[in-house]
Each structure stands twice: as C-alpha cells, then as structure tokens.
Scaffold this motif. Structure first.
Motif, PDB file in Angstrom:
ATOM      1  N   ARG A   2       1.148 -13.961  12.041  1.00  0.00           N
ATOM      2  CA  ARG A   2      -0.134 -13.290  12.316  1.00  0.00           C
ATOM      3  C   ARG A   2      -1.062 -13.487  11.120  1.00  0.00           C
ATOM      4  NH1 ARG A   2       3.888  -9.367  13.789  1.00  0.00           N
ATOM      5  NH2 ARG A   2       3.602  -8.476  11.710  1.00  0.00           N
ATOM      6  N   LYS A 160      -5.187 -10.066  23.756  1.00  0.00           N
ATOM      7  CA  LYS A 160      -5.604 -11.248  22.981  1.00  0.00           C
ATOM      8  C   LYS A 160      -6.815 -10.890  22.139  1.00  0.00           C
ATOM      9  CE  LYS A 160      -4.085 -14.890  26.096  1.00  0.00           C
ATOM     10  NZ  LYS A 160      -4.436 -14.938  27.512  1.00  0.00           N
ATOM     11  N   ARG A 191       3.754  -0.908  16.735  1.00  0.00           N
ATOM     12  CA  ARG A 191       4.247  -2.157  17.324  1.00  0.00           C
ATOM     13  C   ARG A 191       5.353  -1.867  18.352  1.00  0.00           C
ATOM     14  NH1 ARG A 191       2.349  -6.524  15.282  1.00  0.00           N
ATOM     15  NH2 ARG A 191       2.149  -5.891  13.115  1.00  0.00           N
ATOM     16  N   ALA A 195       5.437  -2.633  22.238  1.00  0.00           N
ATOM     17  CA  ALA A 195       6.557  -3.420  22.781  1.00  0.00           C
ATOM     18  C   ALA A 195       7.140  -2.742  24.016  1.00  0.00           C
ATOM     19  CB  ALA A 195       7.634  -3.616  21.718  1.00  0.00           C
ATOM     20  N   GLY A 199       6.011  -5.363  26.158  1.00  0.00           N
ATOM     21  CA  GLY A 199       6.998  -6.377  25.793  1.00  0.00           C
ATOM     22  C   GLY A 199       6.877  -6.793  24.341  1.00  0.00           C
ATOM     23  N   GLN A 200       7.996  -7.284  23.824  1.00  0.00           N
ATOM     24  CA  GLN A 200       8.092  -7.600  22.401  1.00  0.00           C
ATOM     25  C   GLN A 200       7.169  -8.747  21.982  1.00  0.00           C
ATOM     26  OE1 GLN A 200      10.257  -5.556  20.465  1.00  0.00           O
ATOM     27  NE2 GLN A 200       8.908  -6.423  18.899  1.00  0.00           N
ATOM     28  N   ASP A 201       6.998  -9.713  22.873  1.00  0.00           N
ATOM     29  CA  ASP A 201       6.157 -10.869  22.550  1.00  0.00           C
ATOM     30  C   ASP A 201       4.748 -10.445  22.199  1.00  0.00           C
ATOM     31  OD1 ASP A 201       7.791 -12.984  22.723  1.00  0.00           O
ATOM     32  OD2 ASP A 201       6.662 -13.994  24.344  1.00  0.00           O
ATOM     33  N   LEU A 202       4.203  -9.620  23.090  1.00  0.00           N
ATOM     34  CA  LEU A 202       2.842  -9.136  22.854  1.00  0.00           C
ATOM     35  C   LEU A 202       2.795  -8.337  21.553  1.00  0.00           C
ATOM     36  CD1 LEU A 202       0.104  -7.843  25.047  1.00  0.00           C
ATOM     37  CD2 LEU A 202       1.028  -6.210  23.416  1.00  0.00           C
ATOM     38  N   ASN A 204       4.581  -8.481  18.977  1.00  0.00           N
ATOM     39  CA  ASN A 204       4.724  -9.315  17.783  1.00  0.00           C
ATOM     40  C   ASN A 204       3.418 -10.007  17.408  1.00  0.00           C
ATOM     41  OD1 ASN A 204       7.383  -8.671  17.535  1.00  0.00           O
ATOM     42  ND2 ASN A 204       8.137 -10.561  18.503  1.00  0.00           N
ATOM     43  N   ASN A 205       2.542 -10.177  18.391  1.00  0.00           N
ATOM     44  CA  ASN A 205       1.316 -10.939  18.138  1.00  0.00           C
ATOM     45  C   ASN A 205       0.090 -10.094  17.832  1.00  0.00           C
ATOM     46  OD1 ASN A 205       2.170 -13.671  18.338  1.00  0.00           O
ATOM     47  ND2 ASN A 205       2.581 -13.273  20.491  1.00  0.00           N
TER      48      ASN A 205
END
Ligand code: PGA
Length: 253
Positions: A2, A160, A191, A195, A199-202, A204-205
């Motif tokens: 990030r 995003k 975070r 998550a 979800g974890q992907d989102l 994490n970003n």
C-alpha cells in the motif's frame, strides 16, 4: 504494497494570497519520488487556485467537505459536481469537527459517502472516538459503528476510492498523540472489521491514515506501524517545512 499517503487538512486557514504562498513553497520543497501520495485540502474558495498551481505536480487536491445533494436550495453548501467541475476529485468526509460543530450524523455521512461513490470521488473518510469513549473502553465499538453506519451499505468496488482516516478526537489539535501502539491497535481493528464485512483482500488494500497531532518528530514512529498507511495532518500541514518533513518521513518507510 500500500502506497503511503500524507494528506494536509488546512481547515479554516489561509486566505487566497496565503494559500498561494504555501502551495508555492510546497511545490518547491516536496519531492515524492512517486513513493508517497501527497494531498492538500484547502478551503473551498482556494480550491481553483490549488488545482491550477498543482497541475503537473505530485500534489493532489481534496475538498474538506461536500453536500450529499446534486444541487438545490441548500444555502452555503457545495456539491460533488461543483468540485469535479473545477478538477477536485477527492473529498474529506466525516471529520470530527464536522461531526461535532456541524451536526454531521452517521446518517448524513452515509448519504455523503454514497454521493462520493456515485460521482467516483475519492472519499477520505474520518472516524475516531472521543476521550470519554476511550476511558470507558468503548473506542473500538464507536469506530466500528461509525464505519458500519456510513460505509457498510456501499458495494465492494466503492473501496477502490475510499481511504479511512482514524483520528482519535482527543488527539486532534491538542498536541496529544496516540502512541504508535494505540494507532496500530485501532488500525488493525479497522482492517479486521473491513475484512469481516468485505473479505481479507479488500481489507489488505484499503489505506488507513492516522490523524491527530502528527508532526515531523513523531511521524516516522507512527507511520512505521504495519497497519498505518500515512497521515491526515492538520496543524503541521500549514507550514511547508513541517509538511515536507512528514512527507520525507513517509518516503523512508
Ligand atoms: P492536527 O489535526 O494534526 O492539528 O491534530 C488533524 C486533523 O484534524 O485532521
């Protein structure tokens, strides 16, 4: 990875000539080397100048607020379309001063967050507890509820263009800073909350900034925490040297 962000919230400071001078100083000093994203948020009346002066530079421009309607009888307010028409694509929403002095509730902020999404604007969304909340051990609940009420009806793709700013109200403009550990603990919690919902992907970003008396002397310690992705800077963003030093601290990490 990030990319770190250093954002300056100028609040109700700087006349047009003063803003011009500060922006020119920032343009002279700041060199991000593309390692850090730098944003400044001057008052509405100074935004056109800020956009013009920062064209072809590394400095991005955000508004400090906007209304949730497109247009109409809302005296004194500014819409997303008005901001976009002058080239402003980012907005700070839910700052604790807006919540405290202008009665911005979670419901109002939800409408604003949805408007930012609809208009494809970057939403720098502020959350944070009062001192009493922290003393009562409610700080996690307060922040979770602020997130849930304003942001959790948004679809995954909205994130995003969402940046979260954790700003403990007791640390804003007081000279008191959350310790790096307190910041990390809350950022990790935010975070984790994201998550669980998206979800974890989102999670994490999404970038999560810390705000509250960040200065050149404490920026590196706070920004080096694993879940802290930079800062939203008030007082220290009004001095080019201090703001640049904070950008430099973020660059080194
Ligand atoms: P401060 O303000 O850096 O002056 O504490 C931070 C903010 O309100 O964004």
């Amino acid at each position: 990875m990030r990319k770190k962000i250093v954002a300056g919230n100028w609040k109700m400071n700087k006349t047009l000539p003063e803003a011009e001078q500060l922006i020119k100083e920032l343009l002279n000093k700041i060199n991000t080397e593309q390692k850090v994203e730098v944003i400044i948020a001057p008052a509405f009346v100074n935004l056109p100048l800020a956009v013009e002066l920062t064209q072809n530079s590394d400095i991005e421009v955000a508004a400090q607020n906007m209304h949730f309607e497109d247009a109409g009888a809302y005296t004194g307010e500014v819409s997303a379309d008005m901001l976009k028409a002058i080239g402003v694509e980012q907005v700070i929403l839910g700052h604790s001063e807006r919540r405290a002095y202008f009665n911005e509730t979670d419901e109002v902020l939800k409408k604003k967050a949805h408007k930012a999404y609809e208009k494809s604007m970057t939403n720098i969304f502020c959350v944070g507890e009062q001192l009493d909340d922290r003393k009562a051990g409610k700080h996690f609940d307060v922040v979770k509820s602020q997130l849930q009420k304003a942001l959790f009806d948004l679809p995954l793709q909205a994130y995003k263009k969402i940046i979260i700013a954790y700003e403990p109200v007791w640390a804003i403009g007081t000279g008191e800073t959350a310790t790096p550990e307190q910041a990390q603990e809350m950022h990790a919690f935010i975070r984790e909350t994201l998550a669980k919902k998206y979800g974890q992907d989102l999670a994490n970003n999404v970038r999560i900034l810390y705000g509250g008396s960040v200065k050149p002397g404490n920026a590196a310690d706070i920004f080096s925490q694993p879940d802290v992705d930079g800062g939203l800077i008030g007082g220290a963003s009004l001095k080019a040297g201090d703001f640049d030093a904070i950008v430099e601290a973020a660059k080194k990490l």
